[in-house]
Design a protein around this motif. Structure first.
Motif, PDB file in Angstrom:
ATOM      1  N   PRO A 173       0.820  -1.205   0.000  1.00 55.75           N
ATOM      2  CA  PRO A 173       0.000   0.000   0.000  1.00 55.75           C
ATOM      3  C   PRO A 173       0.859   1.262   0.000  1.00 55.75           C
ATOM      4  O   PRO A 173       1.975   1.255   0.509  1.00 55.75           O
ATOM      5  CB  PRO A 173      -0.815  -0.113   1.286  1.00 55.75           C
ATOM      6  CG  PRO A 173      -0.842  -1.585   1.591  1.00 55.75           C
ATOM      7  CD  PRO A 173       0.484  -2.089   1.135  1.00 55.75           C
ATOM      8  N   SER A 174       0.290   2.308  -0.557  1.00 58.91           N
ATOM      9  CA  SER A 174       1.074   3.510  -0.836  1.00 58.91           C
ATOM     10  C   SER A 174       1.043   4.525   0.299  1.00 58.91           C
ATOM     11  O   SER A 174       0.010   4.770   0.909  1.00 58.91           O
ATOM     12  CB  SER A 174       0.530   4.172  -2.104  1.00 58.91           C
ATOM     13  OG  SER A 174       0.989   5.506  -2.222  1.00 58.91           O
ATOM     14  N   ASN A 175       2.188   5.091   0.543  1.00 55.13           N
ATOM     15  CA  ASN A 175       2.323   6.329   1.309  1.00 55.13           C
ATOM     16  C   ASN A 175       2.572   7.417   0.268  1.00 55.13           C
ATOM     17  O   ASN A 175       3.568   7.349  -0.436  1.00 55.13           O
ATOM     18  CB  ASN A 175       3.509   6.229   2.259  1.00 55.13           C
ATOM     19  CG  ASN A 175       3.795   7.509   3.017  1.00 55.13           C
ATOM     20  OD1 ASN A 175       3.037   8.471   2.956  1.00 55.13           O
ATOM     21  ND2 ASN A 175       4.917   7.523   3.729  1.00 55.13           N
ATOM     22  N   PRO A 176       1.644   8.381   0.081  1.00 53.11           N
ATOM     23  CA  PRO A 176       0.667   8.871   1.038  1.00 53.11           C
ATOM     24  C   PRO A 176      -0.798   8.526   0.738  1.00 53.11           C
ATOM     25  O   PRO A 176      -1.666   8.926   1.495  1.00 53.11           O
ATOM     26  CB  PRO A 176       0.831  10.380   0.896  1.00 53.11           C
ATOM     27  CG  PRO A 176       1.065  10.569  -0.578  1.00 53.11           C
ATOM     28  CD  PRO A 176       1.889   9.389  -1.005  1.00 53.11           C
ATOM     29  N   ALA A 179      -3.220   3.744  -1.683  1.00 53.13           N
ATOM     30  CA  ALA A 179      -3.582   2.920  -2.839  1.00 53.13           C
ATOM     31  C   ALA A 179      -2.929   1.542  -2.732  1.00 53.13           C
ATOM     32  O   ALA A 179      -1.768   1.417  -2.341  1.00 53.13           O
ATOM     33  CB  ALA A 179      -3.143   3.602  -4.130  1.00 53.13           C
ATOM     34  N   VAL A 180      -3.690   0.513  -3.090  1.00 49.61           N
ATOM     35  CA  VAL A 180      -3.197  -0.864  -3.059  1.00 49.61           C
ATOM     36  C   VAL A 180      -3.229  -1.426  -4.479  1.00 49.61           C
ATOM     37  O   VAL A 180      -4.282  -1.427  -5.129  1.00 49.61           O
ATOM     38  CB  VAL A 180      -4.056  -1.740  -2.130  1.00 49.61           C
ATOM     39  CG1 VAL A 180      -3.597  -3.197  -2.191  1.00 49.61           C
ATOM     40  CG2 VAL A 180      -3.987  -1.220  -0.691  1.00 49.61           C
ATOM     41  N   TYR A 181      -2.076  -1.897  -4.956  1.00 51.75           N
ATOM     42  CA  TYR A 181      -1.997  -2.518  -6.275  1.00 51.75           C
ATOM     43  C   TYR A 181      -2.450  -3.971  -6.166  1.00 51.75           C
ATOM     44  O   TYR A 181      -1.854  -4.764  -5.435  1.00 51.75           O
ATOM     45  CB  TYR A 181      -0.573  -2.442  -6.824  1.00 51.75           C
ATOM     46  CG  TYR A 181      -0.207  -1.073  -7.364  1.00 51.75           C
ATOM     47  CD1 TYR A 181      -0.159  -0.836  -8.729  1.00 51.75           C
ATOM     48  CD2 TYR A 181       0.067  -0.018  -6.497  1.00 51.75           C
ATOM     49  CE1 TYR A 181       0.157   0.421  -9.235  1.00 51.75           C
ATOM     50  CE2 TYR A 181       0.384   1.248  -6.982  1.00 51.75           C
ATOM     51  CZ  TYR A 181       0.423   1.457  -8.348  1.00 51.75           C
ATOM     52  OH  TYR A 181       0.734   2.709  -8.836  1.00 51.75           O
ATOM     53  N   THR A 182      -3.515  -4.304  -6.861  1.00 54.05           N
ATOM     54  CA  THR A 182      -4.017  -5.670  -6.855  1.00 54.05           C
ATOM     55  C   THR A 182      -3.063  -6.576  -7.637  1.00 54.05           C
ATOM     56  O   THR A 182      -2.172  -6.106  -8.363  1.00 54.05           O
ATOM     57  CB  THR A 182      -5.396  -5.746  -7.508  1.00 54.05           C
ATOM     58  OG1 THR A 182      -5.265  -5.401  -8.908  1.00 54.05           O
ATOM     59  CG2 THR A 182      -6.380  -4.787  -6.837  1.00 54.05           C
ATOM     60  N   ARG A 183      -3.275  -7.865  -7.501  1.00 56.07           N
ATOM     61  CA  ARG A 183      -2.474  -8.806  -8.288  1.00 56.07           C
ATOM     62  C   ARG A 183      -2.619  -8.506  -9.783  1.00 56.07           C
ATOM     63  O   ARG A 183      -1.640  -8.537 -10.534  1.00 56.07           O
ATOM     64  CB  ARG A 183      -2.903 -10.243  -7.989  1.00 56.07           C
ATOM     65  CG  ARG A 183      -2.136 -11.286  -8.798  1.00 56.07           C
ATOM     66  CD  ARG A 183      -2.625 -12.676  -8.453  1.00 56.07           C
ATOM     67  NE  ARG A 183      -2.230 -13.050  -7.113  1.00 56.07           N
ATOM     68  CZ  ARG A 183      -1.092 -13.672  -6.816  1.00 56.07           C
ATOM     69  NH1 ARG A 183      -0.233 -13.982  -7.782  1.00 56.07           N
ATOM     70  NH2 ARG A 183      -0.803 -13.990  -5.573  1.00 56.07           N
ATOM     71  N   ASP A 205       7.202  -2.810   0.437  1.00 57.97           N
ATOM     72  CA  ASP A 205       5.996  -3.443   0.974  1.00 57.97           C
ATOM     73  C   ASP A 205       5.790  -3.153   2.465  1.00 57.97           C
ATOM     74  O   ASP A 205       5.132  -3.925   3.171  1.00 57.97           O
ATOM     75  CB  ASP A 205       6.077  -4.962   0.789  1.00 57.97           C
ATOM     76  CG  ASP A 205       6.096  -5.403  -0.661  1.00 57.97           C
ATOM     77  OD1 ASP A 205       5.796  -4.571  -1.538  1.00 57.97           O
ATOM     78  OD2 ASP A 205       6.419  -6.583  -0.918  1.00 57.97           O
ATOM     79  N   ILE A 206       6.314  -2.043   2.960  1.00 54.79           N
ATOM     80  CA  ILE A 206       6.348  -1.798   4.390  1.00 54.79           C
ATOM     81  C   ILE A 206       4.957  -1.766   5.030  1.00 54.79           C
ATOM     82  O   ILE A 206       4.806  -2.054   6.221  1.00 54.79           O
ATOM     83  CB  ILE A 206       7.128  -0.490   4.693  1.00 54.79           C
ATOM     84  CG1 ILE A 206       7.454  -0.377   6.188  1.00 54.79           C
ATOM     85  CG2 ILE A 206       6.378   0.708   4.186  1.00 54.79           C
ATOM     86  CD1 ILE A 206       8.390  -1.419   6.715  1.00 54.79           C
ATOM     87  N   GLY A 322      -5.446   0.978   1.998  1.00 55.87           N
ATOM     88  CA  GLY A 322      -4.365   0.481   2.844  1.00 55.87           C
ATOM     89  C   GLY A 322      -3.586   1.599   3.510  1.00 55.87           C
ATOM     90  O   GLY A 322      -3.916   2.776   3.392  1.00 55.87           O
ATOM     91  N   ALA A 323      -2.530   1.183   4.221  1.00 57.14           N
ATOM     92  CA  ALA A 323      -1.667   2.073   5.005  1.00 57.14           C
ATOM     93  C   ALA A 323      -2.484   2.768   6.100  1.00 57.14           C
ATOM     94  O   ALA A 323      -3.529   2.265   6.515  1.00 57.14           O
ATOM     95  CB  ALA A 323      -0.934   3.070   4.106  1.00 57.14           C
ATOM     96  N   PHE A 324      -2.030   3.928   6.607  1.00 60.03           N
ATOM     97  CA  PHE A 324      -2.833   4.662   7.597  1.00 60.03           C
ATOM     98  C   PHE A 324      -2.791   6.163   7.340  1.00 60.03           C
ATOM     99  O   PHE A 324      -2.546   6.961   8.231  1.00 60.03           O
ATOM    100  CB  PHE A 324      -2.436   4.330   9.040  1.00 60.03           C
ATOM    101  CG  PHE A 324      -0.966   4.193   9.329  1.00 60.03           C
ATOM    102  CD1 PHE A 324      -0.074   5.221   9.087  1.00 60.03           C
ATOM    103  CD2 PHE A 324      -0.486   3.019   9.877  1.00 60.03           C
ATOM    104  CE1 PHE A 324       1.263   5.097   9.374  1.00 60.03           C
ATOM    105  CE2 PHE A 324       0.858   2.876  10.174  1.00 60.03           C
ATOM    106  CZ  PHE A 324       1.739   3.924   9.929  1.00 60.03           C
ATOM    107  N   TYR A 325      -3.062   6.504   6.067  1.00 62.69           N
ATOM    108  CA  TYR A 325      -3.102   7.903   5.659  1.00 62.69           C
ATOM    109  C   TYR A 325      -4.366   8.176   4.848  1.00 62.69           C
ATOM    110  O   TYR A 325      -4.862   7.305   4.129  1.00 62.69           O
ATOM    111  CB  TYR A 325      -1.895   8.251   4.788  1.00 62.69           C
ATOM    112  CG  TYR A 325      -0.573   7.853   5.378  1.00 62.69           C
ATOM    113  CD1 TYR A 325      -0.026   8.567   6.438  1.00 62.69           C
ATOM    114  CD2 TYR A 325       0.126   6.751   4.883  1.00 62.69           C
ATOM    115  CE1 TYR A 325       1.184   8.188   6.992  1.00 62.69           C
ATOM    116  CE2 TYR A 325       1.337   6.376   5.426  1.00 62.69           C
ATOM    117  CZ  TYR A 325       1.870   7.089   6.481  1.00 62.69           C
ATOM    118  OH  TYR A 325       3.059   6.720   7.037  1.00 62.69           O
TER     119      TYR A 325
END
Length: 406
Positions: A173-176, A179-183, A205-206, A322-325
């Motif tokens: 998932p992306s910072n900021p 966004a999540v890239y699907t398979r 992939d953090i 995803g992520a937390f932003y």
């Protein structure tokens, strides 16, 4: 002749660190500031992990370690990659650094010659372009669009690649933006990369475990196994395990690259803290149930912030996967005047207004190469998030209305 290098003069300080430092300064002066600028969970490190570090201290494990990390940790990383990502590495394909950030930097320093290009989608983490420049490379941003969920399109990747392109850096998932890239997204990008066999993939992939709802995590070497021989998969314990200050990241990839990264690290930090490494062994090998608890709490906070922000006139955001932003568009407020008569020309102006008027620290989107936005971290308590969003709403409500200005 000045002491600073020309290379460094082109590198900007981190805006996330700058806004957080400014918030700390204002707080020390007695001002009430809620910090939503830092990508740091407010949860404590789980007790079993902390106890493993204490046990390591009592056992005298306080000496230098191998540059690539202690064998126990590299073995734990091998098992983690196999268990969660279906990636098969040997321990000599694994390297451990002082956070995922150092491993990204090590990879760039080890691989880039002057003029080599690195492509990456924007909005991007503030450090990507600056790391690339420090390593002697040329950052090549690929703009994504809100209407596409901030996902890079294959045609845009193809158009950005040249004979000088060395890497694609991809954070999901992306910072900021979250966004999540699907398979499928990754497979579509892989189809482009197969036409460019000299372009490598740096998968950051953090935020892997912080994916919500129907979204599912995948990583490039898993989605496109034929690209594994030119993919470096980077991860760490900072975000998912609430271990930001422990500074432990890990990466798996081709032996030739990993050895080169170890050479870079051997001449810089040598290795990450021995105690932190033993804590990370427990993090990866021990009970994982708290990750779901963290994720569930973050989802509640995400939904709270998205709802509150979208109820503030002039601000708008989508729900990140995803992520937390939350990446908030503030374009409709730019060009407006504050109650003191200062015109908000940029997202930095707006961020500073929120710091001064609302007592809330956020990060301007321009730091992520996306002007007209602000990034809000929801890795804080629900109480702080409610107070911060209310304060932002109050501060925005103080703008003169367009009719009043006319």
């Amino acid at each position: 002749m000045g002491i600073l290098s020309a290379k460094l003069s082109a590198v900007k300080p981190s805006q996330t660190k700058a806004m957080t430092a400014l918030a700390a300064t204002l707080r020390a002066e007695g001002k009430s500031i809620i910090t939503l600028s830092q990508g740091e969970p407010d949860f404590g490190t789980p007790e079993n992990i902390s106890q493993a570090a204490i046990n390591a201290i009592h056992a005298g494990r306080t000496k230098y370690t191998a540059v690539a990390g202690i064998p126990e940790l590299r073995e734990a990383v091998v098992r983690k990659f196999q268990r969660e990502n279906s990636l098969n590495f040997t321990t000599d394909q694994i390297t451990v650094g002082c956070g995922a950030k150092q491993l990204l930097f090590n990879a760039l320093v080890a691989s880039l010659d002057a003029g080599d290009e690195v492509v990456f989608p924007t909005p991007c983490w503030v450090s990507y372009p600056e790391m690339i420049k420090l390593a002697g490379g040329v950052p090549v941003p690929i703009e994504t669009r809100v209407e596409n969920g901030f996902i890079m399109r294959p045609d845009d990747l193809r158009a950005a690649i040249t004979s000088k392109t060395k890497w694609l850096m991809l954070n999901s998932p992306s910072n900021p933006t979250g966004a999540v890239y699907t398979r499928q997204n990754l497979e579509d990008l892989a189809a482009v990369l197969r036409d460019f066999p000299d372009v490598w993939v740096l998968a950051d992939d953090i935020y892997e475990h912080l994916v919500y709802g129907e979204a599912e995590f995948s990583t490039m070497a898993e989605a496109a196994p034929d690209l594994a021989s030119r993919t470096l998969t980077v991860n760490g314990v900072s975000k998912s395990y609430a271990m930001t200050g422990w500074r432990v990241g890990y990466a798996g990839g081709p032996i030739e690259l990993v050895k080169a990264m170890n050479t870079v690290q051997g001449q810089s930090t040598s290795h990450t803290c021995s105690i932190s490494q033993y804590a990370a062994v427990e993090a990866l090998n021990g009970d994982q149930s708290f990750i779901r608890e963290f994720r569930d709490a973050f989802k509640v906070r995400r939904d709270l912030v998205v709802n509150l922000i979208n109820n503030i006139p002039g601000l708008e955001c989508s729900t990140p996967d995803g992520a937390f932003y939350v990446f908030v568009g503030c374009q409709k407020l730019l060009g407006r005047d504050t109650p003191s008569g200062k015109r908000l020309e940029t997202d930095m102006d707006f961020a500073m207004y929120l710091m001064e008027e609302a007592g809330v620290a956020v990060v301007p989107g321009s730091g992520f190469l996306a002007a007209g936005f602000i990034r809000i971290s929801y890795a804080s308590s629900e109480d702080d998030l409610k107070k911060a969003c209310a304060a932002i709403g109050q501060a925005v409500s103080k703008f003169p209305s367009p009719q009043d200005v006319a």
